[in-house]
Design an enzyme around this catalytic site. Sequence first.
Site, PDB file in Angstrom:
ATOM      1  N   MET A  12      34.825 -30.081  -2.803  1.00 28.84           N
ATOM      2  CA  MET A  12      34.252 -29.618  -4.067  1.00 28.84           C
ATOM      3  C   MET A  12      32.929 -28.874  -3.887  1.00 28.84           C
ATOM      4  O   MET A  12      32.297 -28.515  -4.866  1.00 28.84           O
ATOM      5  CB  MET A  12      34.039 -30.815  -5.005  1.00 28.84           C
ATOM      6  CG  MET A  12      35.317 -31.546  -5.374  1.00 28.84           C
ATOM      7  SD  MET A  12      36.506 -30.513  -6.246  1.00 28.84           S
ATOM      8  CE  MET A  12      35.681 -30.345  -7.813  1.00 28.84           C
ATOM      9  N   LEU A  14      28.999 -28.281  -3.313  1.00 35.41           N
ATOM     10  CA  LEU A  14      27.806 -29.042  -3.667  1.00 35.41           C
ATOM     11  C   LEU A  14      27.758 -29.226  -5.182  1.00 35.41           C
ATOM     12  O   LEU A  14      26.885 -28.730  -5.871  1.00 35.41           O
ATOM     13  CB  LEU A  14      26.558 -28.310  -3.150  1.00 35.41           C
ATOM     14  CG  LEU A  14      25.343 -29.149  -2.800  1.00 35.41           C
ATOM     15  CD1 LEU A  14      25.686 -30.298  -1.872  1.00 35.41           C
ATOM     16  CD2 LEU A  14      24.266 -28.301  -2.163  1.00 35.41           C
ATOM     17  N   HIS A  15      28.764 -29.934  -5.712  1.00 36.41           N
ATOM     18  CA  HIS A  15      28.812 -30.234  -7.147  1.00 36.41           C
ATOM     19  C   HIS A  15      27.896 -31.418  -7.434  1.00 36.41           C
ATOM     20  O   HIS A  15      27.149 -31.858  -6.575  1.00 36.41           O
ATOM     21  CB  HIS A  15      30.249 -30.480  -7.604  1.00 36.41           C
ATOM     22  CG  HIS A  15      30.896 -31.682  -6.980  1.00 36.41           C
ATOM     23  ND1 HIS A  15      30.806 -32.927  -7.529  1.00 36.41           N
ATOM     24  CD2 HIS A  15      31.613 -31.821  -5.842  1.00 36.41           C
ATOM     25  CE1 HIS A  15      31.455 -33.798  -6.763  1.00 36.41           C
ATOM     26  NE2 HIS A  15      31.948 -33.142  -5.723  1.00 36.41           N
ATOM     27  N   ALA A  16      27.944 -31.964  -8.639  1.00 37.51           N
ATOM     28  CA  ALA A  16      26.956 -32.941  -9.109  1.00 37.51           C
ATOM     29  C   ALA A  16      26.765 -34.154  -8.196  1.00 37.51           C
ATOM     30  O   ALA A  16      25.642 -34.503  -7.853  1.00 37.51           O
ATOM     31  CB  ALA A  16      27.299 -33.401 -10.517  1.00 37.51           C
TER      32      ALA A  16
END
Length: 87
Positions: A12, A14-16
Amino acid sequence: MISRSVRVENNMGLHARPATYFIQKTNSYQSSIWIECEGGRVNAKSLLGVLSLGINQGMEISLIADGDDEEEAVTGLASLIQQGFSE
């Protein structure tokens, strides 16, 4: 001041959630730390700044640190990224 390029390999990017892990790790260092990606440069200790770069899987980023623990910071953060943020 030192820098190191790292490829983001987790699914994914560097998502949340991984960004939160990254920020927590970044804040454990005294050095000033930045991330550069595709012409953008942000304070690596800022969650909004890191998320604003929109870093996805396969993107190359540069970690830049300046301070007493700069080498340790770049090495530790690069390791976290290379391990896929434990995801």
